[in-house]
Design a protein around this motif. Structure first.
Motif, short mmCIF file in Angstrom:
data_model
loop_
_atom_site.label_atom_id
_atom_site.label_comp_id
_atom_site.label_asym_id
_atom_site.label_seq_id
_atom_site.Cartn_x
_atom_site.Cartn_y
_atom_site.Cartn_z
N UNK A 153 -14.53 32.73 -10.99
CA UNK A 153 -15.46 31.78 -10.38
C UNK A 153 -16.72 31.65 -11.24
N UNK A 154 -17.18 32.80 -11.75
CA UNK A 154 -18.32 32.77 -12.65
C UNK A 154 -18.03 31.90 -13.87
N UNK A 155 -16.82 32.10 -14.40
CA UNK A 155 -16.45 31.32 -15.58
C UNK A 155 -16.45 29.85 -15.28
N UNK A 156 -15.90 29.48 -14.12
CA UNK A 156 -15.86 28.07 -13.76
C UNK A 156 -17.27 27.52 -13.61
N UNK A 157 -18.12 28.29 -12.92
CA UNK A 157 -19.48 27.83 -12.68
C UNK A 157 -20.26 27.70 -13.97
N UNK A 158 -20.14 28.71 -14.83
CA UNK A 158 -20.91 28.69 -16.06
C UNK A 158 -20.35 27.67 -17.06
N UNK A 159 -19.00 27.68 -17.13
CA UNK A 159 -18.36 26.83 -18.14
C UNK A 159 -18.56 25.36 -17.89
N UNK A 160 -18.78 24.95 -16.63
CA UNK A 160 -18.90 23.53 -16.33
C UNK A 160 -20.18 22.94 -16.88
N UNK A 161 -21.17 23.80 -17.19
CA UNK A 161 -22.43 23.32 -17.75
C UNK A 161 -23.06 22.26 -16.84
N UNK A 162 -23.17 22.61 -15.57
CA UNK A 162 -23.63 21.67 -14.56
C UNK A 162 -24.39 22.50 -13.56
N UNK A 163 -25.61 22.08 -13.23
CA UNK A 163 -26.42 23.00 -12.45
C UNK A 163 -25.86 23.23 -11.05
N UNK A 164 -25.21 22.21 -10.48
CA UNK A 164 -24.63 22.42 -9.15
C UNK A 164 -23.47 23.42 -9.21
N UNK B 29 -10.28 43.76 -30.11
CA UNK B 29 -10.78 42.40 -30.34
C UNK B 29 -11.87 42.08 -29.32
N UNK B 30 -11.59 42.40 -28.07
CA UNK B 30 -12.56 42.10 -27.02
C UNK B 30 -13.86 42.86 -27.26
N UNK B 31 -13.75 44.13 -27.70
CA UNK B 31 -14.95 44.92 -27.94
C UNK B 31 -15.76 44.31 -29.07
N UNK B 32 -15.08 43.83 -30.10
CA UNK B 32 -15.80 43.17 -31.20
C UNK B 32 -16.51 41.93 -30.69
N UNK B 33 -15.83 41.22 -29.78
CA UNK B 33 -16.47 40.06 -29.18
C UNK B 33 -17.78 40.45 -28.49
N UNK B 34 -17.73 41.57 -27.79
CA UNK B 34 -18.91 41.99 -27.04
C UNK B 34 -20.10 42.16 -27.98
N UNK B 35 -19.88 42.78 -29.14
CA UNK B 35 -21.04 43.09 -29.96
C UNK B 35 -21.39 42.00 -30.96
N UNK B 36 -20.49 41.01 -31.18
CA UNK B 36 -20.80 40.07 -32.24
C UNK B 36 -21.12 38.67 -31.73
N UNK B 37 -20.58 38.26 -30.60
CA UNK B 37 -20.71 36.86 -30.20
C UNK B 37 -22.17 36.49 -29.96
N UNK B 38 -22.49 35.26 -30.29
CA UNK B 38 -23.86 34.80 -30.07
C UNK B 38 -24.08 34.48 -28.60
N UNK B 39 -23.07 33.89 -27.99
CA UNK B 39 -23.20 33.52 -26.58
C UNK B 39 -23.00 34.78 -25.73
N UNK B 40 -24.05 35.16 -25.07
CA UNK B 40 -24.03 36.44 -24.36
C UNK B 40 -23.07 36.41 -23.18
N UNK B 41 -22.85 35.23 -22.61
CA UNK B 41 -21.89 35.14 -21.50
C UNK B 41 -20.48 35.42 -21.98
N UNK B 42 -20.18 34.91 -23.17
CA UNK B 42 -18.85 35.21 -23.73
C UNK B 42 -18.72 36.71 -23.98
N UNK B 43 -19.80 37.33 -24.41
CA UNK B 43 -19.77 38.78 -24.58
C UNK B 43 -19.42 39.48 -23.28
#
Lengths: 351, 178, 653, 103
Positions: A153-164, B29-43
């Motif tokens: 759900x977090x992924x869907x909410x964040x990934x949509x790039x939409x404030x709602x 791979x996932x651990x490397x993602x955690x420490x290297x990705x710029x987008x913190x949410x992807x981390x």
């Protein structure tokens, strides 16, 4: 049951084939096991899709009758095939991805949200011995797997790039993790008394007397049903999807098959909540007082619970977000703690 | 390593091998993602993947209870909290222009690498005092009993630590009334 | 079914609980506080009834537990109910309950109402501890606590200077006696290795003769203090400053009788110990006579009763001294009833008239009929008219004096007889002056007291009249046989009626009353003329034999003088030495100060300087950025691991 | 179990080192917290592997792993609060910008 016999035959055939083709007994057993897994998996998937479609139809029928309408009635007898028609429409729809979405996250979200929902069916207790995988820690497994959907759900909410979508997603997550606590705590007394987390054993313990038939059982049941309703975001706890405020919450930006997956996950979760309530409090496949056991009872109970949830939808108005949080943390949680303490004292005195 | 492939393996053992190395690769791979990705949410998503992989490893090691608790705690609580943190502090961390690593990158890499080299050299050559598993493995009941008997004191202490952390978090995060 | 033995501790503990409740919450309960206290008293009474019934069936109850180890000697505590205890239990709980009820009326509207009842409950607890305790230590604990309660209650109205002083006087006088008691306990513990009454009685025959005289007299000292015998009697008359129900309960019926009870309880020490018995009997006899003569002339109704109490206590002590170990407790019981009644009656009169002076009263019979009739009952009981209570017990005392083995017993007998006549006279005087004749002071508008006060009076009157009957020849001396159980070491002897003694006592009592009748009702003989004719004796009696003045002259003055001398010594010599020492110390301190300032401080400052300079350099590492710190930490860790492993390898190679 | 103990340990070592590197180099405070979680996870794998290979009946390592998880949860909760607090006061969560501790 013919279905069971069919599976049986399939397994026999596979093991025989493996042996006649000259594989060692170990490999033959391995292939057989793979065949069993495939058979069970196929059965579960089939069950899920049938039930999900049935539920969509049922929701529309129930809503219709509660609002003095008829509901779907054109496609097939009583509009039974309406859901199939809808599914076909969704499958054929063009798949649109908005421009600014976070692509990988946005794509993965609907897939991930279905996985825990489907995995939970591994523990569906159809009948004595008819549990696809009767884990010793079945209840814990379902709870753990269920919490994975939060990430989706977090992924869907964040990934949509939409404030709602983002606000909807955050609200949903806050709501789910808040109500997960009373939901688990409501089940704890049952686990304490049955001495097991396995669905099979919990249901066997109720073969004569359902857990509902006691003061603590009623309290636990009510707490569980309320927090279960909140966990699957249904009215009166549908704040995350409040159409008047947030369009459709975290799945605003989805359409076509992705939207269908969210929909399936939602209805599947509804079945799981009803299944847990029936198995843990309503004796699963048993009638009370040793009057008999059958998978039919189990399914009937699940559908009765689902009907109850649908009934809620047209009975209660939506809560405000702060009311909902206060209700969860300051009302349900203390009550469930008191319930656990009471059951514990009772057990200690009895022993 | 060589004797591993000389013996004829049963299909179950093949399954184990394949799944272990598969999961291990995924986790790295996932651990490397955690420490290297710029987008913190992807981390954060990478961290969730590592946690799930660890749960799978626990399952392989016959620690069912721990595996489910791992999912419940890490995926259900820790990663969720971190995701919340990301959302709440997004304005400070969203920009791709902002540098994501600090000045001590090189020296850190050398230090970590030296530690890694030392251990990767020593671990395979050490003789571990392992036992062959016979009888019942530890299950949830064993753990529960141990918690309430031998480990009752640490158990109580950890409960108090959790309570204190809870209160502390609330006090820290609470906005001062003006 | 509950075992009664295990319930015994509740008898004292319930009043204790009531005390705790009242002292904590009493002020909030206002006058409802009394119910708690009364409830506790009644509960104690109800709980003692089964014990008393058991002694009637010639059984006794005993429970004990180990309290502590002194060295390796276990000190046991225990509760015991035998017939002597049962008698005391009956007296304490029954009269006590009635006085609790009476107090509700008497103390109505007092600003420290709940405090009063809290003290009463504490007193109840302590008194029951004395009565039930099976060893001297428990008795001593209770003994000290009743002393405390007595002090608190005498000076209950501490705003009055005289009340505060009277409390202090009682406390000090008691303390003197208690020293003797404590010494006696210590010597018994040293001699017998136990202070348990039963065990002591078993071992007593090992110490026959003069060895026991001093411990026995020391023990008696305690009784002298508590029962206000000469020469420590001076506190009791002053104790009348307390509320009248307190005077009735503590300073007439129960606490002052504790001395008599204690002597009776440890009678095995005195038995066969002629020297000690002589001391006891002579002191008792002298107190009885002296107090009776003082009572003749007092005009304050409570003072007369106080001296009467003294006199009667002297009677009991004398009875014990001459070997009347049953006669003493018997009189204790009858006296408790009629003296409590007299005090409560006096309280009622004071309540109704607002004065304590009998010269202002008179003719109250019509205005306060219940009080008057009950007072009359008490009067006939104390005056020794047959067949009422006092007659039987006094007769018993006179008889045992007459038959006593103590040297000079006939003299004691004669004084006792004469004292009885005096008793009859002064009691008759009080009764006639208060209730009969005409009202002398027209200002006083007397009224009858409320029911809550008169009902206890009526109940007590019934007992005052008839409580002596079980000990009379008509009942076959049933009471004496019953009480004999508590004295298994004594040979029960047949009681021979002596009609001579009986007749003499009746004659003297009647003549005392007759004389009072002639003087105060008929007026045939003028009291003033009599007083004039024996003026020196009259003045002597009126001033209470000048005891307070004698004590002031010979004890307090020298004591004050010696304290002044010691004070001077302290100021000039002790302080001088101390100040001199201080001067020397200051001188030394100055030297040390110099050393401290230049040498010690110098070293310390050097360290500080070095630290400051070196930290300037080390400070460069502190960047304030956490990750730098972690990096340093990890570098350190890596180094340690490297060294450790290389070292191990070296060892292996 | 066909996979030897050493391989589990090496997996845990790799993840630990990655986490350590992250904790040392990430500027984002949340990133540091995540790296710390990685290290804790690696330690847990170690504990569970030892538990399985050395004392499979008593499960002691699993018990320690549970304690570690509880501590991880606590540290994240407090860490979240601290990060929010810092963000509220400094408008940044870059660890090398937060040097209030410098004297």
């Amino acid at each position: 049951m013919s279905l069971l016999e069919l599976t049986d035959k399939l397994i026999q055939w596979v093991s025989e084939m493996a042996r006649t083709q000259g594989y060692s007994p170990e490999w033959a057993g391995f292939f057989t096991a793979i065949a069993i897994m495939l058979a069970v998996g196929g059965f579960v998937l089939g069950f899920i899709s049938v039930v999900a479609m049935l539920l969509i139809w049922m929701e529309r029928k129930v809503s219709g009758h509660m609002q003095s309408r008829i509901g779907p009635n054109r496609v097939g007898p009583f509009g039974l095939f309406q859901s199939i028609a809808d599914a076909v429409k969704l499958l054929l729809k063009e798949d649109i991805a908005p421009k600014m979405v976070d692509k990988p996250v946005w794509w993965l979200a609907p897939i991930i949200i279905v996985v825990p929902a489907v995995l939970s069916f591994l523990c569906f207790p159809f009948h004595k011995g008819w549990i696809p995988l009767d884990l010793n820690l079945g209840l814990l497994f379902i709870m753990a797997i269920g919490s994975v959907s939060v990430i989706a759900i977090f992924m869907a909410g964040y990934g949509s790039n939409n404030k709602y979508s983002l606000i909807g997603g955050m609200r949903t997550v806050a709501q789910i993790i808040s109500y997960e606590v009373p939901a688990i705590l409501a089940i704890v007394p049952v686990v304490m008394l049955a001495g097991s987390l396995s669905f099979g054993q919990i249901i066997e313990a109720q073969s004569f007397r359902w857990n509902l038939f006691s003061l603590w059982g009623i309290v636990s049941f009510i707490i569980y049903v309320i927090s279960g309703t909140a966990e699957i975001n249904r009215t009166p706890f549908d704040i995350p999807e409040a159409e008047s405020e947030l369009v459709a919450g975290y799945h605003t930006e989805y359409s076509g098959m992705k939207f269908a997956l969210f929909f399936v996950a939602e209805y599947t979760n509804m079945v799981i909540v009803s299944m847990i309530a029936s198995a843990v409090f309503l004796g699963g496949y048993y009638l009370p007082f040793g009057l008999g056991a059958s998978p039919v009872w189990m399914l009937l109970k699940v559908f009765a619970m689902i009907f109850l949830l649908m009934w809620f939808r047209w009975t209660f108005p939506r809560l405000r977000v702060d009311q909902m949080m206060i209700f969860g943390w300051k009302v349900l949680l203390p009550i469930s703690f008191a319930n656990i303490a009471w059951v514990g004292i009772w057990m200690a005195l009895k022993l | 390593m060589t004797e591993l492939f000389n013996t004829a393996l049963t299909p179950w053992e093949w399954t184990q091998l394949i799944s272990f190395y598969g999961i291990a690769a995924l986790m790295i791979v996932a651990a490397l993602m955690v420490v290297t990705l710029r987008n913190i949410f992807h981390s954060a998503l990478g961290l969730a993947a590592v946690a799930l992989g660890a749960a799978a490893i626990y399952l392989m090691l016959d620690a069912e209870f721990l595996a489910f608790v791992q999912i419940l705690v890490y995926v259900g609580a820790v990663v969720t909290l971190i995701a919340f943190m990301v959302m709440l502090t997004q304005r400070a961390s969203h920009g791709k222009l902002v540098r994501q690593s600090n000045d001590q990158k090189t020296i850190s890499f050398i230090v970590v690498l030296s530690l890694f080299a030392l251990l990767i050299w020593k671990i395979p050559t050490t003789v571990w005092n392992t036992t062959v598993s016979t009888g019942n493995l530890a299950d949830a009941k064993t753990l529960g009993t141990a918690f309430l008997k031998e480990y009752i004191m640490p158990f109580e202490v950890i409960s108090i630590v959790l309570l204190v952390a809870l209160i502390g978090a609330i006090v820290l995060a609470r906005r001062e009334p003006k | 079914m509950l075992n009664y033995t295990n319930l015994i501790p509740l008898i004292p503990l319930i009043p204790l609980a009531s005390f705790v409740i009242l002292i904590l919450f009493g002020s909030r309960m206002k006058e409802k506080a009394a119910y708690v206290s009364i409830g506790a008293a009644l509960a104690a009474f109800a709980l003692s009834v089964p014990g008393i019934m058991m002694t009637l069936k010639h059984q006794s109850v005993h429970m004990e537990w180990i309290w502590l180890y002194l060295g390796d000697r276990p000190i046991k505590m225990g509760f015991m109910i035998d017939s002597l205890t049962a008698m005391m239990l009956f007296v304490v709980t029954f009269i006590g309950s009635l006085i609790h009820i009476y107090s509700v009326g008497y103390m109505h509207g007092d600003k420290r109402f709940s405090r009063y009842f809290a003290y009463l409950s504490l007193f109840f607890f302590s008194m029951l501890l004395i009565v039930l305790g099976d060893n001297l230590i428990m008795v001593f604990i209770g003994w000290e606590m009743v002393g405390l309660c007595s002090y608190l209650l005498i000076s209950f109205w501490f705003e009055r200077m005289s009340a505060a002083r009277a409390g202090m006087k009682a406390f000090l006088a008691n303390r003197v006696g208690d020293v003797g008691f404590l010494l006696a306990i210590l010597s018994f513990f040293w001699m017998f290795g136990t202070v348990n009454f039963e065990q002591m009685a078993e071992k007593i025959h090992q110490y026959q003769g003069t060895m026991l005289v001093i411990p026995a007299v020391l023990l008696f000292c305690g009784a002298v203090g508590k029962s206000a015998q000469f020469p420590l009697h001076v506190w009791l008359p002053d104790a009348m400053e307390g509320p009248t129900p307190v005077s009735a309960l503590i300073h007439a019926a129960t606490m002052v009788a504790a001395g008599v009870y204690m002597v009776a309880r440890s009678f095995f020490v005195f038995h066969g110990n002629i020297e000690a018995m002589q001391v006891v009997s002579y002191i008792g006899c002298f107190t009885a006579f002296m107090a009776a003569t003082i009572a003749l002339t007092q005009t304050d109704i409570k003072k007369v009763l106080a001296y009467s109490t003294l006199s009667q206590l002297g009677y009991m002590v004398m009875a014990l001294g001459v070997g009347g170990y049953i006669a003493g407790p018997f009189h204790l019981m009858t006296h408790a009833f009629f003296k409590a009644l007299l005090f409560l009656g006096a309280g009622s009169v004071i309540h109704g008239t607002g004065t304590q002076d009998i010269r202002q009263m008179g003719g109250l019979m019509k205005k306060m009929p219940i009080t008057a009739w009950t007072f009359l009952a008490a009067f006939v009981a104390i005056a020794g008219l047959p067949p009422f209570a006092g007659f039987w017990s006094k007769d018993e005392i006179l008889l045992s004096t007459f038959n006593s083995p103590v040297p000079g017993h006939l003299f004691l007998f004669a004084v006792g007889l004469f004292t009885e006549a005096l008793t009859a006279f002064y009691m008759a005087r009080v009764f006639f002056l208060t209730f009969l004749g005409d009202a002398r002071d027209k200002e006083i508008h007397a009224h009858e007291s409320p029911l809550v006060m008169t009902v206890p009076l009526a109940i007590l009157a019934f007992f005052a009249l008839f409580i002596g009957l079980p000990g009379s020849p008509m009942a076959g001396h049933w009471f004496q046989h019953w009480l004999q159980q508590s004295f298994p070491y004594m040979h029960a002897h047949e009681i021979h009626l002596n009609f001579g003694v009986m007749g003499a006592s009746i004659f003297l009592a009647l003549s005392g009353i007759g004389l009072a009748y002639l003087m105060y009702i008929k007026g045939t003989i003028s009291p003033d003329k009599v007083a004039q004719s024996i003026r020196p004796l009259y003045i002597y009696s009126l001033n209470k034999w000048y005891w307070d003045e004698i004590y002031g002259m010979f004890l307090i003055k020298p004591f004050l003088w010696s304290t002044n001398a010691l004070y001077a010594f302290d100021v000039w010599i002790v302080d001088g030495v101390v100040n001199g020492a201080a001067m020397v110390a200051r001188g030394l301190g100055f030297l040390q100060f110099i050393f401290d300032k230049y040498i010690v401080d110098g070293i310390v400052n050097l360290f500080g300087w070095v630290t400051q300079k070196s930290s300037r350099i080390v400070r460069l590492v502190q960047t304030g950025i956490i990750q730098n710190y972690i990096l340093l930490l990890v570098v350190g860790l890596a180094l340690i691991v490297w060294f450790k492993i290389l070292e191990n390898m070296h060892a292996v190679l | 179990m066909i996979v030897p103990l050493a391989h589990f340990l090496i997996l845990s070592l790799i993840i630990f080192c990655i986490g350590l590197y992250g904790a040392l180099t990430r500027r984002n405070a949340v990133g540091i917290l995540m790296s710390v979680e990685l290290m804790l996870n690696a330690a847990n794998i170690n504990l569970v592997a030892f538990s399985r290979f050395v004392s499979p009946q008593s499960g002691t390592g699993q018990i320690f792993a549970v304690f570690v998880m509880a501590l991880a949860a606590a540290s994240v909760a407090v860490g979240l609060a601290i990060v929010i607090c810092i963000y509220r006061n400094h408008r940044t969560i870059a660890a090398d910008k937060i040097d209030l501790m410098k004297w």
